[in-house]
Design a protein around this motif. Structure first.
Motif, PDB file in Angstrom:
ATOM      1  N   ARG A 100       0.840  -1.150   0.033  1.00 20.39           N
ATOM      2  CA  ARG A 100       0.118   0.085  -0.017  1.00 20.39           C
ATOM      3  C   ARG A 100       0.812   1.219   0.087  1.00 20.39           C
ATOM      4  O   ARG A 100       0.638   2.118  -0.808  1.00 20.39           O
ATOM      5  N   ARG A 101       1.934   1.277   0.656  1.00 19.20           N
ATOM      6  CA  ARG A 101       2.843   2.421   0.809  1.00 19.20           C
ATOM      7  C   ARG A 101       3.460   2.752  -0.386  1.00 19.20           C
ATOM      8  O   ARG A 101       3.556   3.809  -0.955  1.00 19.20           O
ATOM      9  N   GLU A 138      11.999   6.463  -5.230  1.00 17.68           N
ATOM     10  CA  GLU A 138      12.657   7.142  -4.450  1.00 17.68           C
ATOM     11  C   GLU A 138      13.968   6.412  -4.307  1.00 17.68           C
ATOM     12  O   GLU A 138      13.819   5.384  -3.902  1.00 17.68           O
ATOM     13  N   ARG A 173      10.622   3.229  -2.239  1.00 16.74           N
ATOM     14  CA  ARG A 173      11.868   3.582  -1.637  1.00 16.74           C
ATOM     15  C   ARG A 173      12.643   2.453  -1.821  1.00 16.74           C
ATOM     16  O   ARG A 173      12.739   1.533  -1.359  1.00 16.74           O
ATOM     17  N   ARG A 200      11.846   0.794   6.314  1.00 17.37           N
ATOM     18  CA  ARG A 200      11.673   2.161   5.903  1.00 17.37           C
ATOM     19  C   ARG A 200      12.275   2.065   4.339  1.00 17.37           C
ATOM     20  O   ARG A 200      12.241   3.123   3.489  1.00 17.37           O
ATOM     21  N   ASP A 248       2.571   2.037  -3.450  1.00 18.56           N
ATOM     22  CA  ASP A 248       1.399   2.487  -4.524  1.00 18.56           C
ATOM     23  C   ASP A 248       0.936   3.582  -4.200  1.00 18.56           C
ATOM     24  O   ASP A 248       0.601   4.587  -5.107  1.00 18.56           O
ATOM     25  N   GLU A 249       0.817   4.028  -3.040  1.00 25.09           N
ATOM     26  CA  GLU A 249       0.058   5.384  -2.476  1.00 25.09           C
ATOM     27  C   GLU A 249       1.176   6.645  -2.367  1.00 25.09           C
ATOM     28  O   GLU A 249       1.120   7.686  -2.584  1.00 25.09           O
ATOM     29  N   HIS A 250       2.480   6.199  -2.044  1.00 27.16           N
ATOM     30  CA  HIS A 250       3.535   7.268  -1.944  1.00 27.16           C
ATOM     31  C   HIS A 250       4.532   6.955  -3.067  1.00 27.16           C
ATOM     32  O   HIS A 250       4.606   7.623  -4.175  1.00 27.16           O
ATOM     33  N   ALA A 251       5.588   6.092  -2.810  1.00 27.93           N
ATOM     34  CA  ALA A 251       6.512   5.974  -3.918  1.00 27.93           C
ATOM     35  C   ALA A 251       7.161   4.575  -3.296  1.00 27.93           C
ATOM     36  O   ALA A 251       7.267   4.264  -2.209  1.00 27.93           O
ATOM     37  N   HIS A 254      11.705  -0.320   0.396  1.00 26.33           N
ATOM     38  CA  HIS A 254      10.868  -1.434  -0.189  1.00 26.33           C
ATOM     39  C   HIS A 254      11.698  -2.644  -0.645  1.00 26.33           C
ATOM     40  O   HIS A 254      11.294  -3.691  -0.883  1.00 26.33           O
ATOM     41  N   ALA A 259       3.957   3.376 -10.035  1.00 24.96           N
ATOM     42  CA  ALA A 259       4.199   4.314  -8.932  1.00 24.96           C
ATOM     43  C   ALA A 259       5.834   4.842  -9.203  1.00 24.96           C
ATOM     44  O   ALA A 259       6.628   4.941 -10.270  1.00 24.96           O
ATOM     45  N   ASP A 260       5.953   5.812  -8.118  1.00 24.51           N
ATOM     46  CA  ASP A 260       7.336   6.350  -8.585  1.00 24.51           C
ATOM     47  C   ASP A 260       8.432   5.757  -7.445  1.00 24.51           C
ATOM     48  O   ASP A 260       7.925   4.997  -6.878  1.00 24.51           O
TER      49      ASP A 260
END
Length: 163
Positions: free
Chosen positions: A30-31, A77, A38, A94, A33-36, A96, A74-75
């Motif tokens: 989920r993180r 980082e 990492r 912290r 998909d919703e943010h980026a 992925h 997705a982006d």
């Protein structure tokens, strides 16, 4: 029928409870998909080239991560650092994934999750080299997402991605 109910009811409830598995203990999918996504980057040419001066990293495994991000819309980082520092960040959930610098039998072997092994050919005439991505521990749905993407175009998982 009433004699079967005590036997059938637990089975039905058990199957219903399995909906949504595998799951992430800490919502990595989920993180991402919703943010980026990492992704930790450890210099390991030619698979991972961590460039200085703020340039984007390059290499075969960097391209694989970009493909995964593009497929998920997705982006990414990029977090460039030393291997052990990145692995500590991954273990703390912290990051992925961590690409580059993994050595079999290292102290991290049992501390984090790992993708299925894949094989890459770093040079046109060179041998295939076995590689894996380090993934956050306990994030089973995320690991399945990564493994499915790595092997999505292959007839058999054992063959590894064609690169």
């Amino acid at each position: 029928m009433s004699k079967l109910l005590p036997l059938v009811l637990p089975l039905v409830l058990g199957v219903a409870a399995c909906d949504g598995y595998p799951r992430d203990a800490n919502d990595s999918t989920r993180r991402a998909d919703e943010h980026a996504m990492r992704v930790g980057v450890s210099h390991d040419p030619p698979f991972v080239v961590a460039s200085a001066g703020g340039r984007e990293p390059a290499g075969i495994e960097i391209a694989m991560i970009r493909d995964l991000a593009r497929a998920r819309e997705a982006d990414v980082e990029w977090v460039v650092s030393g291997h052990d520092a990145l692995m500590r960040e991954l273990k703390a959930l912290r990051l992925h994934a961590v690409v580059g610098g993994h050595v079999r039998g290292s102290a991290w072997e049992s501390e984090v999750g790992w993708s299925l092994e894949y094989r890459l050919r770093p040079a046109p005439q060179g041998p295939l080299v076995a590689r894996r991505l380090a993934l956050p521990p306990g994030e089973n749905a995320w690991q399945l997402v990564v493994d499915r993407h790595l092997f999505s175009d292959d007839a058999a998982l054992g063959a590894g991605p064609r690169r």
